[in-house]
Design a protein around this motif. Structure first.
Motif, PDB file in Angstrom:
ATOM      1  N   ASP A   1       0.827  -1.202   0.000  1.00 38.41           N
ATOM      2  CA  ASP A   1       0.000   0.000   0.000  1.00 38.41           C
ATOM      3  C   ASP A   1       0.868   1.261   0.000  1.00 38.41           C
ATOM      4  O   ASP A   1       0.580   2.236  -0.717  1.00 38.41           O
ATOM      5  N   PHE A   2       1.945   1.256   0.813  1.00 35.33           N
ATOM      6  CA  PHE A   2       2.821   2.428   0.883  1.00 35.33           C
ATOM      7  C   PHE A   2       3.470   2.687  -0.469  1.00 35.33           C
ATOM      8  O   PHE A   2       3.506   3.824  -0.958  1.00 35.33           O
ATOM      9  N   ILE A   3       3.996   1.644  -1.082  1.00 37.03           N
ATOM     10  CA  ILE A   3       4.692   1.804  -2.362  1.00 37.03           C
ATOM     11  C   ILE A   3       3.742   2.313  -3.440  1.00 37.03           C
ATOM     12  O   ILE A   3       4.060   3.253  -4.182  1.00 37.03           O
ATOM     13  N   GLU A   4       2.561   1.725  -3.518  1.00 37.01           N
ATOM     14  CA  GLU A   4       1.608   2.136  -4.545  1.00 37.01           C
ATOM     15  C   GLU A   4       1.096   3.559  -4.305  1.00 37.01           C
ATOM     16  O   GLU A   4       0.843   4.298  -5.269  1.00 37.01           O
ATOM     17  N   ALA A   5       0.999   3.956  -3.074  1.00 32.15           N
ATOM     18  CA  ALA A   5       0.493   5.294  -2.757  1.00 32.15           C
ATOM     19  C   ALA A   5       1.488   6.396  -3.086  1.00 32.15           C
ATOM     20  O   ALA A   5       1.088   7.543  -3.315  1.00 32.15           O
ATOM     21  N   HIS A   6       2.780   6.065  -3.120  1.00 23.90           N
ATOM     22  CA  HIS A   6       3.803   7.087  -3.306  1.00 23.90           C
ATOM     23  C   HIS A   6       4.533   7.016  -4.644  1.00 23.90           C
ATOM     24  O   HIS A   6       5.286   7.936  -4.986  1.00 23.90           O
ATOM     25  N   ALA A   7       4.334   5.962  -5.416  1.00 28.86           N
ATOM     26  CA  ALA A   7       5.133   5.754  -6.633  1.00 28.86           C
ATOM     27  C   ALA A   7       4.903   6.825  -7.689  1.00 28.86           C
ATOM     28  O   ALA A   7       5.793   7.108  -8.490  1.00 28.86           O
ATOM     29  N   GLU A   8       3.719   7.438  -7.722  1.00 28.77           N
ATOM     30  CA  GLU A   8       3.442   8.433  -8.762  1.00 28.77           C
ATOM     31  C   GLU A   8       4.285   9.694  -8.593  1.00 28.77           C
ATOM     32  O   GLU A   8       4.426  10.484  -9.525  1.00 28.77           O
ATOM     33  N   GLY A   9       4.866   9.881  -7.425  1.00 32.65           N
ATOM     34  CA  GLY A   9       5.677  11.069  -7.193  1.00 32.65           C
ATOM     35  C   GLY A   9       7.136  10.890  -7.560  1.00 32.65           C
ATOM     36  O   GLY A   9       7.935  11.816  -7.409  1.00 32.65           O
ATOM     37  N   GLY A  10       7.519   9.707  -8.058  1.00 36.53           N
ATOM     38  CA  GLY A  10       8.911   9.460  -8.397  1.00 36.53           C
ATOM     39  C   GLY A  10       9.272   9.956  -9.780  1.00 36.53           C
ATOM     40  O   GLY A  10       8.491  10.623 -10.460  1.00 36.53           O
ATOM     41  N   ASP A  11      10.470   9.630 -10.199  1.00 32.69           N
ATOM     42  CA  ASP A  11      10.949   9.989 -11.534  1.00 32.69           C
ATOM     43  C   ASP A  11      10.622   8.846 -12.486  1.00 32.69           C
ATOM     44  O   ASP A  11      10.865   7.683 -12.174  1.00 32.69           O
ATOM     45  N   SER A  12      10.096   9.189 -13.660  1.00 30.52           N
ATOM     46  CA  SER A  12       9.615   8.159 -14.589  1.00 30.52           C
ATOM     47  C   SER A  12      10.688   7.626 -15.527  1.00 30.52           C
ATOM     48  O   SER A  12      10.381   6.906 -16.478  1.00 30.52           O
ATOM     49  N   SER A  13      11.940   7.920 -15.253  1.00 25.29           N
ATOM     50  CA  SER A  13      13.026   7.479 -16.129  1.00 25.29           C
ATOM     51  C   SER A  13      13.107   5.950 -16.179  1.00 25.29           C
ATOM     52  O   SER A  13      12.942   5.255 -15.174  1.00 25.29           O
TER      53      SER A  13
END
Length: 461
Positions: free
Chosen positions: A209-221
């Motif tokens: 849940d934590f990973i999925e909730a925050h992944a959109e804020g990362g770098d898409s490289s």
């Protein structure tokens, strides 16, 4: 006749000492300029060439290291440490025959030079008949003359242990390794309880849940390819295969992720996972972009850049948040074979969990549990490479590996030992050989001497 200048009154020696002090403090750029300044004044000053070559070696600038160290021994041929450092550079560049010659020169000048003996032993195969019998005798004589408990004794024991294993002297091999680890450990003590708590804290934070909730804020490289696993599990071979591809740069064991974790822990006093969870979205995004940028600088024109730091397996949850489109490649090997290879290898940076077989087996179980957690919270994200399958059927396994990284298979990837590149790991010699499965028999040759390790591994073995 005038008296010879003392070291304290010699301007060149004083300038050299200042450069060496800068190097020891980690001020590499300033140290480099100091050594270059000396050489602009005295281009034939061998100690400055040696110091500069050693600096370049540590900075992973091996071509420059080779030039400086070769110049040093050309000017002062009786400098055993310079010959040893030249051997290390040649080895990491894949020039193994020349490296052996440099180590031999160092030993000829200083018959008890422990580091040169140990490095030379790593290049040799001491099976029967032993074509390097003379080197083995000289190694044994240096070991016998060394002081109990000394760093020299430790390094000579590492070299002796490798030769003893290859000669079928299992009991002798294990005794030498126990001695080497005992000296290396000193007063340090590994705590499996502390490790268990640390790994549990990582799992507690990085849930699905934590990973999925925050992944959109990362770098898409899609640039990064992280290759990880325990040491001696095949990470160097996998990187060599990937780096043989025309669109891939092998970055070696980068410290970027580890340094980030260390910084988070120092600033917060918490396990890195807990400290990372406290960062706001903007801070996470800055960290992601900085990490991607640093990897890109290694090879601006490459399509993919490999970071093969084995310990990055600790940080997969964080990396999945920061770089959700990165490729994750996990290298795994038979547990007993992995642990024996770790225990019997002299690493440039010791692993505290590997100084006792019982600790090593317990640590492996914690690693195995953490990898099971990552598979559960990152379903389908991790490509697993089994070492035994890779060396048994490279023609099938290598295309699958490349496909996992979004790459087509190129002929060079099927013959990675022919790829000329610097390799700065304990597997620097092995990656120069055609893919083979000879290492798979090492555990069997040790027989019942590995019973304590089997017991420590328990159900993992």
């Amino acid at each position: 006749m005038s008296r010879k200048k003392s070291a304290a009154g010699d301007p060149l020696k004083q300038a050299l000492a200042r450069g060496i002090a800068l190097h020891r403090r980690g001020q590499l750029r300033d140290a480099e300029q100091q050594f270059l300044s000396i050489l602009r004044t005295r281009g034939d000053y061998a100690p400055a060439h040696h110091a500069l070559g050693f600096l370049y070696y540590q900075a992973d600038r091996l071509d420059l290291s080779l030039q400086s160290l070769q110049r040093s021994v050309d000017l002062k041929s009786r400098n055993a440490p310079a010959w040893n450092d030249l051997g290390n550079t040649l080895r990491d560049l894949g020039r193994l025959t020349d490296a052996a010659g440099a180590y031999q020169r160092a030993i000829k000048l200083e018959p008890d030079f422990a580091l040169a003996h140990c490095a030379l032993a790593q290049l040799r195969h001491h099976g029967e008949p032993d074509e390097h019998e003379g080197e083995y005798r000289a190694l044994g004589q240096a070991y016998a003359r060394s002081r109990n408990g000394s760093p020299e004794r430790r390094d000579l024991a590492w070299g002796m242990a490798r030769a003893a294993e290859q000669r079928g002297e299992a009991e002798r091999c294990l005794a030498l390794l126990k001695e080497a680890h005992r000296i290396q450990r000193g007063e340090r003590r590994f705590s499996i309880d502390a490790t268990t708590r640390y790994f549990a804290a990582i799992r507690e934070i990085f849930t699905r849940d934590f990973i999925e909730a925050h992944a959109e804020g990362g770098d898409s490289s899609t640039l990064p390819v992280f290759v990880f696993g325990l040491p001696r599990s095949g990470t160097s071979l996998v990187e060599q295969i990937l780096a043989s591809h025309s669109e891939v740069h092998g970055g070696g064991e980068q410290r970027l992720v580890g340094n980030l974790c260390g910084q988070l822990e120092r600033q917060s006093g918490l396990v890195f996972a807990a400290a990372f969870a406290r960062l706001d979205a903007a801070a996470k995004r800055r960290v992601a972009r900085d990490l991607e940028s640093r990897l890109r600088k290694l090879a601006p024109r490459a399509r993919r850049v490999v970071d093969k730091m084995p310990a990055n397996y600790l940080c997969l949850g964080m990396l999945a948040v920061l770089l959700p489109k990165a490729t994750f490649i996990h290298c795994r090997r038979d547990p007993l074979a992995t642990c024996w290879s770790i225990y019997s290898t002299r690493f440039s940076e010791p692993h505290t969990f590997a100084d006792e077989l019982s600790d090593l087996g317990a640590y492996y179980r914690q690693y195995q549990a953490l990898m099971a957690h990552w598979d559960a919270v990152l379903p389908g994200r991790i490509h697993h490479v089994d070492y035994e399958q890779l060396v048994a059927s490279p023609d099938q396994q290598i295309p699958a590996l490349l496909a996992a990284a979004g790459l087509d298979c190129e002929p060079a990837c099927l013959a990675p030992h022919l790829t000329e590149r610097a390799v700065r790991t304990a597997s620097a010699v092995q990656v120069r050989e055609a893919i083979h499965d000879r290492a798979n028999g090492r555990v069997e040759r040790m027989g019942e001497h590995l019973a304590p390790l089997r017991d420590a591994l328990g159900g993992a073995a």
